[in-house]
Design an enzyme around this catalytic site. Structure first.
Site, PDB file in Angstrom:
ATOM      1  N   LYS A 261       0.925  -1.165  -0.063  1.00  0.00           N
ATOM      2  CA  LYS A 261      -0.236  -0.100   0.080  1.00  0.00           C
ATOM      3  C   LYS A 261       1.006   1.269   0.188  1.00  0.00           C
ATOM      4  O   LYS A 261       2.048   0.930   0.682  1.00  0.00           O
ATOM      5  CB  LYS A 261      -1.061   0.068   1.128  1.00  0.00           C
TER       6      LYS A 261
ATOM      7  N   SER B 258     -10.059  -0.868   7.128  1.00  0.00           N
ATOM      8  CA  SER B 258      -9.807  -0.255   5.773  1.00  0.00           C
ATOM      9  C   SER B 258      -8.868  -1.564   4.875  1.00  0.00           C
ATOM     10  O   SER B 258      -8.869  -1.370   3.933  1.00  0.00           O
ATOM     11  CB  SER B 258      -8.818   0.790   5.682  1.00  0.00           C
TER      12      SER B 258
ATOM     13  N   SER C 197      -9.842   1.844   2.930  1.00  0.00           N
ATOM     14  CA  SER C 197      -8.980   2.391   1.942  1.00  0.00           C
ATOM     15  C   SER C 197      -7.988   1.461   1.084  1.00  0.00           C
ATOM     16  O   SER C 197      -7.373   2.183   0.458  1.00  0.00           O
ATOM     17  CB  SER C 197      -8.193   3.607   2.676  1.00  0.00           C
TER      18      SER C 197
END
Ligand SMILES: [Mg+2]
Ligand SMILES: [Zn+2]
Lengths: 494, 96, 487
Positions: C80, C179, C155
């Site tokens: 990420k 997330s 997210s």
């Protein structure tokens, strides 16, 4: 004006000055408060920074044990209560030298609460509100030639700080100076900080206002926080200026604390004036909240007791004891107590010595000379205290003269050798043997017929010259009293 | 709920600016969210203190030993405003 | 096909010499390049690392030279874009950090690289991890491989889309309030949010520091176990990291099989608040089927009352926003990242930089965070939320003293349409209604793929365990995978 009289009168106004101090002190730890960067003054800009103290994305603080210990020691020296649980909070404000946009500080659970500091001035105790831990910011630089820019150096950023907050217990500029001097003495003595005001390792803000007495009625003028006082002279000057300014303001406007609140003024060293920076209304809202990156700290009693034994006797008490025990002067005691290590060196050398006062003199002149020349601390001085004791005792017992002792000292300080060893190796012990001294005297008289004639013609300076020759011939080792007696006896024809 | 002066204060603390037309939408969103927070008043928290977080014994804190940080080369890579060893910014006046 | 294999299968192939690391990494790169040419690409990556194949070749050489002692040598992982990898760009999908190169690596990355893993690229996300749909990204949204008109969740949407779309075998995400689990649920993956403190946060860009945790997305519980074991452990650079040992996960890293958990006698609590009357029918059906399965394996599943859970979204948004407002104060244009041009004064530089650099949702959360912390509102919001959090921690601990697991749907709906909630922040926040309590209570929580809707959209179920009981969650999920999963 006497500092101990609380109330003053000027042009019919009876008033009292009320001062409280916030002292920031940088600690002499090896690393910064929350990262392992070196904690040191100056150097190449931005040469001691890392992701943590630069506030890079993803970096996290880690508390230094040395910061916590320094805070506890300071609290113990000031008679504070050391918390069992303490925690850090974020103080949020925006400034280019504050990389994270917040300062890690302490809000509602400071490490030390309460305590007092005795000050000589006015012979009073100033209450301590709290001592808390925080980090220093970086430094902004402004150059003449770049009017629209500032330059930021983050080397100082993250330097461990203690903020020591006093009660508003001081009643004169002199007392405020004495308070800050007292803090400095303790911090230096305990080697917590070097408290160098020029380098900013001790910084002081003061809150000041006046209590106006009008008959039975009491009024308080608006509190002013004065910043940017960078010397003891500045503290005194700023408070004196501010007192006059508040008096004048009271006379013309009669503004009270309740009506106006607090404001912040900066001291200008050049003009000697304080200048308004901001009123409380415009002051920042710091939005304190618990620092989630750090765990609360549990301070065990064993640690506190261990540190308490390290604090031991405090400077004021030690000064008095040294004066009484060793017959030292105020000045000598003050200087020896400048650091714990220095007074420890003295006491070790003095214990069992025939003349502690002479030991003190040697430390204050010769030893300090060497330390200053080499820029070292007493802890790295080559000769242990018992060597100095032995040297001074050798003078006392007539083994060497004071003059030779200086040579011996120079070699001691250079090599760390025992004085007795140096004296033996270089054959420096005094000649007291009459037979040997007589041989020297004879050879000097034989080689200086003119001076002998002069002496006998009544010219006294010839004796001094001949004595000098005796010392020279014996390479300084002749016992001067015995040698002088023998020389005179011989010249006077005995 | 979030009136003009409150929005201005929050914008100031946040160092953010918004255009005239955005103001009411932002204030509206904020108000709606803040109203939603009112649910918390249902819970009696008298006598409840503190958040989570177990304390660390002072004896287990970081040892005071220096470690090398970032080199000047790393700093140059961070910003074009890193010049002659300093980070340059518009002139710092008394208040940021 | 290589891109459909699990990490454990790839690992076996490498060990047996049937595959090379270069083949594996090339397969994912080719899949990425092919997807990028599509009309609606997944948008999973914001950067696929050019040198990943070269790194794989180097790993193959090491293996041939007999230097294969790193347990995950040559296996790829997607990362990420809020986890620092030294020498690589890092943006948190924000204009604010465009041009920023990480000068150090996060601890988790350090450990995975030491274990031999190869980072494939940086995955898309909501800006600074604030969002539940991956639409608040300066690169544009990521898409759900099951239906490209829908969100992969947020997210960590890019990480989920990469793994579900065959562009990576496993990925790192991050959690502050769901997330990782929400995208796992929306994309049909296993997603683990470890206990607060299990994985170091050093080098994870902070959002809500008291809640943040790096999480993992993969195709099997075993895949999560190996990566978790390689990354876990006390980190002296993160005071909030814990010194917990995970022997079962470590054994999997050392080559053992992940043991399945026998459900007989397993006590599971289902909070009534998380299966309300109005729960969407398809989510409800999948959830009920899971409960029936668990009971059929011998578990005691009990519906309990835990009314404090209804406060979790409010507590979460107050505390996360408060911490975010402070954590994001460092993006000021002074030392790195964006600096607005032509700002005459310092104040202008701050305001313009931050207004140009941050997107709408980030700005909104900063404003709310400063609101709940500011004088006059602090007690009613921030302090109150801290107190209710403490209450929640206590209540949840009470339930977990009696039960080993708390079971619930992961999300109230399957993946929603892109664009359907971006204009309604509160509706977006409520996507996290079942996930945030685990972050608030510091607990490990895992979303597993429990079934599909009639339209073929994945629906997840969430297991939450006692603190540091990650291995229990992984073993229970493994039981499901072997016996019921995928059905
Ligand atoms: Mg301070
Ligand atoms: Zn540092």
């Amino acid at each position: 004006m006497s500092a101990s009289s609380l109330n003053r009168t000027l042009d019919g106004i009876e008033y009292e000055i009320v001062v409280g101090c916030e002292v920031h002190v940088q600690l002499l730890t090896k690393t910064k408060a929350f990262c392992a960067c070196e904690n040191r003054f100056g150097g190449i800009p931005n040469s001691r920074v890392c992701p943590v103290c630069l506030g890079l994305p993803g970096a996290l603080p880690v508390v230094s044990a040395a910061l916590v210990e320094g805070a506890i020691i300071t609290g113990l020296a000031l008679g504070s209560r050391v918390a069992e649980i303490t925690k850090f909070d974020r103080k949020n404000y925006v400034y280019p030298d504050l990389p994270k946009g917040y300062q890690i500080s302490q809000y509602d659970l400071p490490i030390c609460v309460g305590g007092a500091l005795e000050i000589a001035e006015g012979a009073r105790a100033v209450g301590i509100t709290r001592v808390h831990m925080e980090e220093d910011a970086g430094k902004s630089l402004h150059l003449e030639e770049a009017a629209n820019a500032s330059y930021v150096d983050f080397n100082r950023c993250g330097t461990p700080l203690l903020e020591i907050v006093s009660e508003p217990d001081m009643r004169s500029p002199e007392e405020a100076v004495a308070f800050v001097e007292g803090i400095r003495e303790i911090m230096r003595y305990l080697e917590i900080s070097d408290c160098n005001m020029e380098e900013g390792s001790l910084r002081c803000d003061a809150n000041v206002n006046l209590r106006i007495h009008e008959g039975e009625k009491l009024f308080a003028t608006p509190i002013v926080e004065i910043k940017n006082m960078n010397s003891f002279r500045a503290i005194r000057a700023a408070l004196e200026f501010e007192t006059d300014r508040q008096l004048a303001e009271w006379r013309s406007e009669r503004l009270t604390l309740e009506a106006v609140g607090k404001s912040t003024r900066g001291f200008n060293d050049e003009t000697g004036e304080t200048v308004l920076q901001r009123t409380k209304e415009a002051a920042s809202d710091y939005r304190y909240f618990p620092e989630p990156d750090l765990r609360p700290i549990e301070i065990g009693r064993e640690l506190v007791e261990k540190l308490r034994s390290r604090v031991g006797e405090l400077p004021a008490a030690k000064r008095e004891r040294l004066k009484a025990q060793y017959g030292l002067s105020d000045f000598d005691a003050q200087t020896l107590v400048s650091s714990k290590a220095m007074s420890g060196y003295f006491e070790e050398a003095a214990s069992g010595s025939r003349d502690p006062k002479k030991i003190a003199n040697w430390i204050l002149t010769e030893v300090r000379g060497v330390l200053n020349d080499r820029g070292i601390e007493i802890t790295s001085f080559a000769s242990p205290p018992e060597h100095l004791r032995e040297l001074v005792d050798s003078i006392e017992s007539g083994i060497i003269s004071g003059k030779i002792a200086k040579d011996v000292f120079a070699e001691m300080a250079a090599s760390g050798k025992r004085p007795s060893e140096i004296i033996r190796e270089r054959g420096l012990s005094q000649i007291a043997d009459e037979g040997e001294l007589r041989r020297v005297v004879e050879s000097v008289i034989a080689a200086n017929e003119k001076s002998v004639t002069d002496y006998r013609a009544g010219r006294d300076h010839a004796l001094k010259y001949l004595m000098g020759q005796v010392m020279k011939e014996s390479r300084g080792r002749a016992n001067p009293i015995a040698a002088a007696r023998l020389l005179e006896e011989r010249l006077n024809g005995r | 709920m979030v009136d003009d002066s409150t929005l201005d204060k929050m914008l100031y603390l946040s160092r953010l600016q918004v255009s005239r037309d955005e103001r009411s939408a932002i204030a509206g969103n904020m108000s709606e969210i803040i109203d939603y927070f009112a649910i918390l008043s249902k819970y009696d928290t008298s006598g409840v203190t503190g958040g989570p977080g177990e304390a660390v014994p002072a004896g287990e804190l970081r040892e005071d030993a220096v470690r090398e940080g970032l080199a000047q080369r790393d700093l140059k890579g961070l910003s074009p405003h890193f010049l002659d060893g300093y980070f340059s910014v518009p002139r710092v006046l008394d208040e940021g | 096909m290589i891109t459909e294999l699990s990490l454990s299968e790839l690992r076996g192939g490498l060990r047996r010499g049937e595959l090379t690391s270069a083949e594996i990494v090339s397969a994912f790169r080719d899949a990425y390049l092919a997807d990028a040419k599509k009309e609606e690409p997944l948008g999973a990556y914001v950067e696929f690392f050019d040198d990943s194949v070269a790194l794989a070749e180097r790993a193959d050489e090491a293996r041939r030279a007999g230097e294969a002692d790193a347990p995950l040598l040559g296996l790829p992982i997607a990362v990420k874009d809020n986890i620092l990898v030294k020498g690589r760009a890092l943006t948190c999908a924000s204009r604010m950090l465009r041009g920023f190169t990480a000068p150090y690596s996060s601890t988790v990355i350090d450990r995975l690289l030491a274990a031999g893993m190869i980072p494939l690229g940086r995955t898309n996300m909501d800006e600074f991890a604030m969002g539940s749909s991956c639409e608040y990204s300066c690169y544009g949204p990521a898409r759900n491989p099951a239906d490209r008109t829908r969100t992969p969740g947020g997210s960590s949407g890019g990480s989920a889309a990469a793994v579900a779309g065959g562009l990576a075998p496993v990925a790192l995400g991050s959690e502050t309030g769901g997330s990782v689990r929400l995208p796992a649920s929306f994309c049909g993956l296993y997603g683990l949010k470890p206990s607060y403190g299990s994985l170091s946060r050093y080098g994870l860009v902070a959002f809500g520091s008291s809640l943040d945790q790096i999480g993992l997305l993969g195709r099997s519980p075993e895949d999560l176990a190996v990566v978790f074991a390689a990354a876990a452990g006390r980190d002296p650079r993160d005071e909030t990291s814990a010194a917990t040992d995970f022997p079962a996960a470590r054994a999997v890293l050392d080559g053992a099989e992940l043991p399945a958990r026998d459900f007989r006698g397993l006590k599971i609590a289902v909070p009534r608040e998380f299966v309300p009357e109005g729960l969407e029918a398809e989510v409800s059906a999948v959830f009920d089927r899971f409960v029936r399965w668990a009971r059929s394996r011998g578990a005691f599943v009990e519906i309990i009352d835990l009314p404090i859970l209804e406060a979790s979204v409010a507590i979460y948004y107050i505390l996360a926003a408060a911490e975010a407002s402070s954590n994001l104060a460092r993006y000021d244009g002074v030392r790195y990242g964006l600096r607005a041009k032509e700002a005459g004064t310092l104040f202008e530089m701050y305001e313009r930089t931050r207004s140009e650099g941050f997107g709408e949702e980030v700005r909104r959360r900063i404003l709310i965070g400063n609101f709940v912390l500011s004088s006059g509102y602090y007690d009613a919001y921030y302090k109150k939320a801290q107190a209710v959090r403490a209450l929640l921690l206590r209540e949840v601990a009470r339930v977990l003293a009696e039960h080993e697991l708390i079971l619930s749907p992961t999300a109230p709906t399957p993946a929603f349409k892109l664009g359907s909630k971006v204009r309604d922040p509160l509706a977006m926040y409520l996507s996290d209604v079942y996930t945030t309590f685990a972050n608030l209570a510091l607990l490990p929580s895992l979303s597993l793929p429990a079934g599909l809707s009639r339209e073929g959209l994945p629906i997840g179920v969430q297991l939450t365990g006692r603190r540091f009981a990650e291995e229990t969650l992984l073993s229970c999920a493994e039981t499901w995978r072997r016996e019921g999963g995928g059905g």
